[in-house]
Motif scaffolding. Structure first.
Motif, PDB file in Angstrom:
ATOM      1  N   ARG A 104      -3.107 -23.507   3.988  1.00  0.00           N
ATOM      2  CA  ARG A 104      -3.702 -23.905   2.629  1.00  0.00           C
ATOM      3  C   ARG A 104      -2.767 -23.452   1.496  1.00  0.00           C
ATOM      4  O   ARG A 104      -2.630 -24.057   0.477  1.00  0.00           O
ATOM      5  CB  ARG A 104      -5.026 -23.434   2.431  1.00  0.00           C
ATOM      6  CG  ARG A 104      -5.981 -23.834   3.196  1.00  0.00           C
ATOM      7  CD  ARG A 104      -7.148 -23.721   2.760  1.00  0.00           C
ATOM      8  NE  ARG A 104      -7.672 -24.324   1.551  1.00  0.00           N
ATOM      9  CZ  ARG A 104      -8.720 -23.798   0.996  1.00  0.00           C
ATOM     10  NH1 ARG A 104      -9.645 -23.063   1.407  1.00  0.00           N
ATOM     11  NH2 ARG A 104      -9.154 -24.624  -0.154  1.00  0.00           N
ATOM     12  N   GLN A 107      -0.070 -26.324   0.637  1.00  0.00           N
ATOM     13  CA  GLN A 107      -0.504 -27.631   0.541  1.00  0.00           C
ATOM     14  C   GLN A 107      -0.692 -28.014  -0.877  1.00  0.00           C
ATOM     15  O   GLN A 107      -1.390 -27.458  -1.483  1.00  0.00           O
ATOM     16  CB  GLN A 107      -1.848 -27.873   1.520  1.00  0.00           C
ATOM     17  CG  GLN A 107      -1.784 -27.638   2.791  1.00  0.00           C
ATOM     18  CD  GLN A 107      -3.064 -28.066   3.578  1.00  0.00           C
ATOM     19  OE1 GLN A 107      -3.933 -27.773   2.898  1.00  0.00           O
ATOM     20  NE2 GLN A 107      -3.029 -28.220   4.789  1.00  0.00           N
ATOM     21  N   PRO A 108       0.153 -28.828  -1.447  1.00  0.00           N
ATOM     22  CA  PRO A 108       0.207 -29.038  -2.902  1.00  0.00           C
ATOM     23  C   PRO A 108      -1.101 -29.630  -3.160  1.00  0.00           C
ATOM     24  O   PRO A 108      -1.529 -29.503  -4.500  1.00  0.00           O
ATOM     25  CB  PRO A 108       1.450 -30.007  -3.069  1.00  0.00           C
ATOM     26  CG  PRO A 108       1.963 -30.148  -1.857  1.00  0.00           C
ATOM     27  CD  PRO A 108       1.229 -29.653  -0.642  1.00  0.00           C
ATOM     28  N   LYS A 109      -1.753 -30.478  -2.657  1.00  0.00           N
ATOM     29  CA  LYS A 109      -2.904 -31.078  -3.085  1.00  0.00           C
ATOM     30  C   LYS A 109      -4.171 -30.157  -3.397  1.00  0.00           C
ATOM     31  O   LYS A 109      -5.099 -30.459  -3.744  1.00  0.00           O
ATOM     32  CB  LYS A 109      -3.419 -32.059  -1.737  1.00  0.00           C
ATOM     33  CG  LYS A 109      -3.959 -31.379  -0.534  1.00  0.00           C
ATOM     34  CD  LYS A 109      -4.324 -32.528   0.185  1.00  0.00           C
ATOM     35  CE  LYS A 109      -4.778 -31.722   1.661  1.00  0.00           C
ATOM     36  NZ  LYS A 109      -5.296 -32.739   2.589  1.00  0.00           N
ATOM     37  N   ASP A 110      -3.973 -28.907  -2.694  1.00  0.00           N
ATOM     38  CA  ASP A 110      -5.149 -27.990  -3.039  1.00  0.00           C
ATOM     39  C   ASP A 110      -4.777 -27.275  -4.372  1.00  0.00           C
ATOM     40  O   ASP A 110      -5.611 -26.302  -4.676  1.00  0.00           O
ATOM     41  CB  ASP A 110      -5.084 -26.807  -1.792  1.00  0.00           C
ATOM     42  CG  ASP A 110      -5.619 -27.556  -0.848  1.00  0.00           C
ATOM     43  OD1 ASP A 110      -6.242 -28.616  -0.762  1.00  0.00           O
ATOM     44  OD2 ASP A 110      -5.396 -26.933   0.551  1.00  0.00           O
ATOM     45  N   THR A 111      -3.881 -27.230  -5.035  1.00  0.00           N
ATOM     46  CA  THR A 111      -3.546 -26.829  -6.409  1.00  0.00           C
ATOM     47  C   THR A 111      -3.740 -27.575  -7.585  1.00  0.00           C
ATOM     48  O   THR A 111      -3.700 -28.703  -7.443  1.00  0.00           O
ATOM     49  CB  THR A 111      -1.929 -26.096  -6.238  1.00  0.00           C
ATOM     50  OG1 THR A 111      -1.350 -27.126  -6.431  1.00  0.00           O
ATOM     51  CG2 THR A 111      -1.973 -25.105  -5.058  1.00  0.00           C
ATOM     52  N   ASN A 112      -3.859 -27.114  -8.917  1.00  0.00           N
ATOM     53  CA  ASN A 112      -4.113 -27.819  -9.903  1.00  0.00           C
ATOM     54  C   ASN A 112      -2.886 -28.743 -10.595  1.00  0.00           C
ATOM     55  O   ASN A 112      -3.078 -29.785 -10.800  1.00  0.00           O
ATOM     56  CB  ASN A 112      -4.419 -26.862 -11.098  1.00  0.00           C
ATOM     57  CG  ASN A 112      -5.764 -26.221 -10.918  1.00  0.00           C
ATOM     58  OD1 ASN A 112      -6.541 -26.681 -10.173  1.00  0.00           O
ATOM     59  ND2 ASN A 112      -5.956 -25.239 -11.481  1.00  0.00           N
ATOM     60  N   TYR A 113      -1.621 -28.031 -10.261  1.00  0.00           N
ATOM     61  CA  TYR A 113      -0.601 -28.832 -10.698  1.00  0.00           C
ATOM     62  C   TYR A 113       0.417 -29.390  -9.388  1.00  0.00           C
ATOM     63  O   TYR A 113       1.598 -29.899  -9.815  1.00  0.00           O
ATOM     64  CB  TYR A 113       0.356 -27.726 -11.626  1.00  0.00           C
ATOM     65  CG  TYR A 113      -0.389 -27.298 -12.718  1.00  0.00           C
ATOM     66  CD1 TYR A 113      -0.885 -28.104 -13.777  1.00  0.00           C
ATOM     67  CD2 TYR A 113      -0.776 -25.927 -12.514  1.00  0.00           C
ATOM     68  CE1 TYR A 113      -1.302 -27.359 -14.910  1.00  0.00           C
ATOM     69  CE2 TYR A 113      -1.559 -25.407 -13.712  1.00  0.00           C
ATOM     70  CZ  TYR A 113      -1.783 -26.193 -14.732  1.00  0.00           C
ATOM     71  OH  TYR A 113      -2.612 -25.667 -15.839  1.00  0.00           O
ATOM     72  N   GLY A 114      -0.019 -29.534  -8.430  1.00  0.00           N
ATOM     73  CA  GLY A 114       0.735 -29.973  -7.252  1.00  0.00           C
ATOM     74  C   GLY A 114       1.783 -29.379  -6.916  1.00  0.00           C
ATOM     75  O   GLY A 114       2.744 -29.676  -6.387  1.00  0.00           O
ATOM     76  N   THR A 115       1.605 -28.136  -6.796  1.00  0.00           N
ATOM     77  CA  THR A 115       2.708 -27.012  -6.472  1.00  0.00           C
ATOM     78  C   THR A 115       2.389 -26.125  -5.463  1.00  0.00           C
ATOM     79  O   THR A 115       1.012 -26.354  -4.925  1.00  0.00           O
ATOM     80  CB  THR A 115       3.229 -26.175  -7.597  1.00  0.00           C
ATOM     81  OG1 THR A 115       2.033 -25.522  -8.065  1.00  0.00           O
ATOM     82  CG2 THR A 115       3.762 -26.933  -8.740  1.00  0.00           C
ATOM     83  N   CYS A 117       1.085 -22.101  -3.762  1.00  0.00           N
ATOM     84  CA  CYS A 117      -0.097 -21.166  -4.257  1.00  0.00           C
ATOM     85  C   CYS A 117       0.916 -20.097  -4.943  1.00  0.00           C
ATOM     86  O   CYS A 117       1.915 -20.006  -4.543  1.00  0.00           O
ATOM     87  CB  CYS A 117      -0.722 -20.863  -2.983  1.00  0.00           C
ATOM     88  SG  CYS A 117      -1.755 -19.486  -3.431  1.00  0.00           S
TER      89      CYS A 117
END
Length: 146
Positions: A104, A107-115, A117
């Motif tokens: 996780r 995975q960029p989709k799980d963060t606010n800015y697409g970056t 963790c």
């Protein structure tokens, strides 16, 4: 996390070497799943489960790739039966992901800015007084450059 179920096929030779450790980690996993979540954030209640999942996969990885103590057949059996995460182990074999805590975190989709963790940022790039802790799994830094 998927429940570990032994298939009908008997385990391969060398199973008695890894079975006590895997049984102990499975017992700890059950305790972590049944642990109370009062006073914790929603994501914090899953952190022990993620840590034990990482520990179990790292144990199988080390036994096969580092120590060469188990056979390919036993390694494949452990992956097939769910004792280790094959995708996470595949990432550990790549440069820069040797210390990755969970999938996780990349995975960029799980963060606010697409970056990635925050735990993937090397510690020398962060300010010293800042204590980082991953929102997903509670990791305090799994970047390989730190």
């Amino acid at each position: 996390m998927p429940k570990i179920k032994r298939g009908r096929k008997p385990p391969p030779e060398g199973w008695d070497l890894v079975e006590p450790t895997l049984t102990e980690l499975q017992q700890k996993m059950r305790e972590a799943e049944n642990e109370g979540h009062e006073g914790k954030r929603k994501s914090e209640s899953l952190w022990p489960v993620f840590r034990l999942h990482h520990q179990r996969s790292r144990y199988i990885y080390d036994m096969f790739y580092r120590r060469k103590a188990i056979s390919r057949e036993l390694y494949d059996y452990c992956l097939k039966e769910g004792y280790a995460d094959g995708a996470l182990i595949a990432k550990w074999k790549k440069v820069g992901y040797e210390k990755l805590c969970c999938l996780r975190c990349i995975q960029p989709k799980d963060t606010n800015y697409g970056t990635m963790c925050i735990c993937r940022v090397p510690k020398d790039k962060l300010s010293e007084e800042r204590v980082i802790e991953c929102l997903h799994c509670g990791c305090r830094g799994c970047a390989s450059g730190s």
